[in-house]
Enzyme design. Structure first.
Site, mmCIF file in Angstrom:
data_model
loop_
_atom_site.group_PDB
_atom_site.id
_atom_site.type_symbol
_atom_site.label_atom_id
_atom_site.label_comp_id
_atom_site.label_asym_id
_atom_site.label_seq_id
_atom_site.Cartn_x
_atom_site.Cartn_y
_atom_site.Cartn_z
ATOM 1 N N TYR A 146 30.936 44.888 41.064
ATOM 2 C CA TYR A 146 32.324 44.795 41.530
ATOM 3 C C TYR A 146 33.290 45.217 40.428
ATOM 4 O O TYR A 146 34.204 46.021 40.652
ATOM 5 C CB TYR A 146 32.595 43.358 41.974
ATOM 6 C CG TYR A 146 33.991 43.086 42.461
ATOM 7 C CD1 TYR A 146 34.353 43.351 43.775
ATOM 8 C CD2 TYR A 146 34.958 42.533 41.613
ATOM 9 C CE1 TYR A 146 35.638 43.084 44.236
ATOM 10 C CE2 TYR A 146 36.229 42.270 42.060
ATOM 11 C CZ TYR A 146 36.568 42.542 43.365
ATOM 12 O OH TYR A 146 37.835 42.287 43.811
ATOM 13 N N SER A 147 33.074 44.683 39.232
ATOM 14 C CA SER A 147 33.934 45.011 38.100
ATOM 15 C C SER A 147 33.880 46.503 37.789
ATOM 16 O O SER A 147 34.908 47.128 37.503
ATOM 17 C CB SER A 147 33.524 44.195 36.873
ATOM 18 O OG SER A 147 34.424 44.378 35.812
ATOM 19 N N ILE A 173 42.816 34.904 45.343
ATOM 20 C CA ILE A 173 43.493 34.826 46.633
ATOM 21 C C ILE A 173 42.559 34.091 47.593
ATOM 22 O O ILE A 173 41.347 34.305 47.581
ATOM 23 C CB ILE A 173 43.822 36.233 47.176
ATOM 24 C CG1 ILE A 173 44.568 37.059 46.114
ATOM 25 C CG2 ILE A 173 44.647 36.121 48.451
ATOM 26 C CD1 ILE A 173 45.868 36.474 45.640
ATOM 27 N N THR A 181 41.030 34.169 50.260
ATOM 28 C CA THR A 181 40.255 34.797 51.329
ATOM 29 C C THR A 181 38.910 34.095 51.436
ATOM 30 O O THR A 181 38.455 33.427 50.497
ATOM 31 C CB THR A 181 40.038 36.279 51.041
ATOM 32 O OG1 THR A 181 39.293 36.418 49.816
ATOM 33 C CG2 THR A 181 41.369 37.010 50.904
ATOM 34 N N GLY A 206 44.734 38.237 41.306
ATOM 35 C CA GLY A 206 43.937 37.109 40.845
ATOM 36 C C GLY A 206 43.228 36.471 42.023
ATOM 37 O O GLY A 206 42.820 37.159 42.960
#
Length: 212
Positions: free
Chosen positions: A102-103, A137, A139, A135
């Protein structure tokens, strides 16, 4: 409302999305890139295991398709002096364990669209590019990851709502900001620490994940 259902990992669906905007809307003023996904279910964050098929799929959806959509939309955006808004993450500014895939994709977005911004300026094209660094969130996916890391209760307290994040994204694009950090107090200091104190951030990350 006009919508296009598609898989952003497929070039033909990306092309159909921009073509629909051209045909139905007569042009394009804004392009907000904010999708994420994978065709593989890895069951949550994981230490890198060398799964290149997963990585290629993830990168295709979460990086290549952003570049593809922006490239297809640029001719329309140049006509309208439009805006591109690229939604990224704090993990596109600092690194994190269990989320190397992901990063990596988020860092790639920063590199590509930062360079594209310079190239547009060089060509004197009035299309702005805004990078949104988010940052935590609230979800469903983010909160599930927080529980995996054992910080679910803390996340419930500090996570911001998707609605407020959406307003920050819209505001940043409308005012042609170069970068948006949201929430600023959580994200901006961490992003700016990395160039000067990378080992401190490594230590902080280890404290968070050493128990896993």
């Amino acid at each position: 409302a006009i919508y296009v259902a598609g898989d952003m990992g497929k070039p033909e669906d990306c092309e159909r999305t921009i073509q629909t905007a051209k045909e139905k809307l007569g042009g394009l003023d804004y392009l907000v890139l904010n999708h994420m996904g994978s065709s593989y279910d890895k069951g949550g964050p994981f230490l890198w295991d060398g799964d290149m098929e997963f990585l290629e799929d993830f990168t295709n959806i979460n990086y290549h398709s952003y570049v593809r959509l922006a490239s297809l939309a640029l001719p329309l955006l140049e006509q309208s002096n439009g805006r591109v808004v690229v939604v990224s993450s704090l993990l596109g500014k600092i690194t994190g364990t269990y989320l190397s895939f992901y990063s990596g994709a988020k860092f790639a977005l920063d590199g590509f669209f930062g360079s594209l911004r310079q190239e547009l300026q060089l060509r004197k094209v009035d299309v702005s590019i805004t990078l949104v660094v988010l940052g935590l969130i609230s979800t469903e996916q983010a909160m599930t990851s927080a529980k995996y890391f054992g910080i679910g209760d803390l996340a419930e307290l500090v996570a911001l709502s998707p609605e407020d994040a959406s307003l920050a994204i819209i505001r940043g694009g409308a005012t042609r900001q170069r970068e948006v950090y949201y929430p600023w107090t959580m994200v901006w200091p961490m992003a700016k620490l990395r160039p000067f104190f990378p080992q401190l951030l490594d230590w902080m990350e280890f404290q968070k994940t050493a128990h896993l």
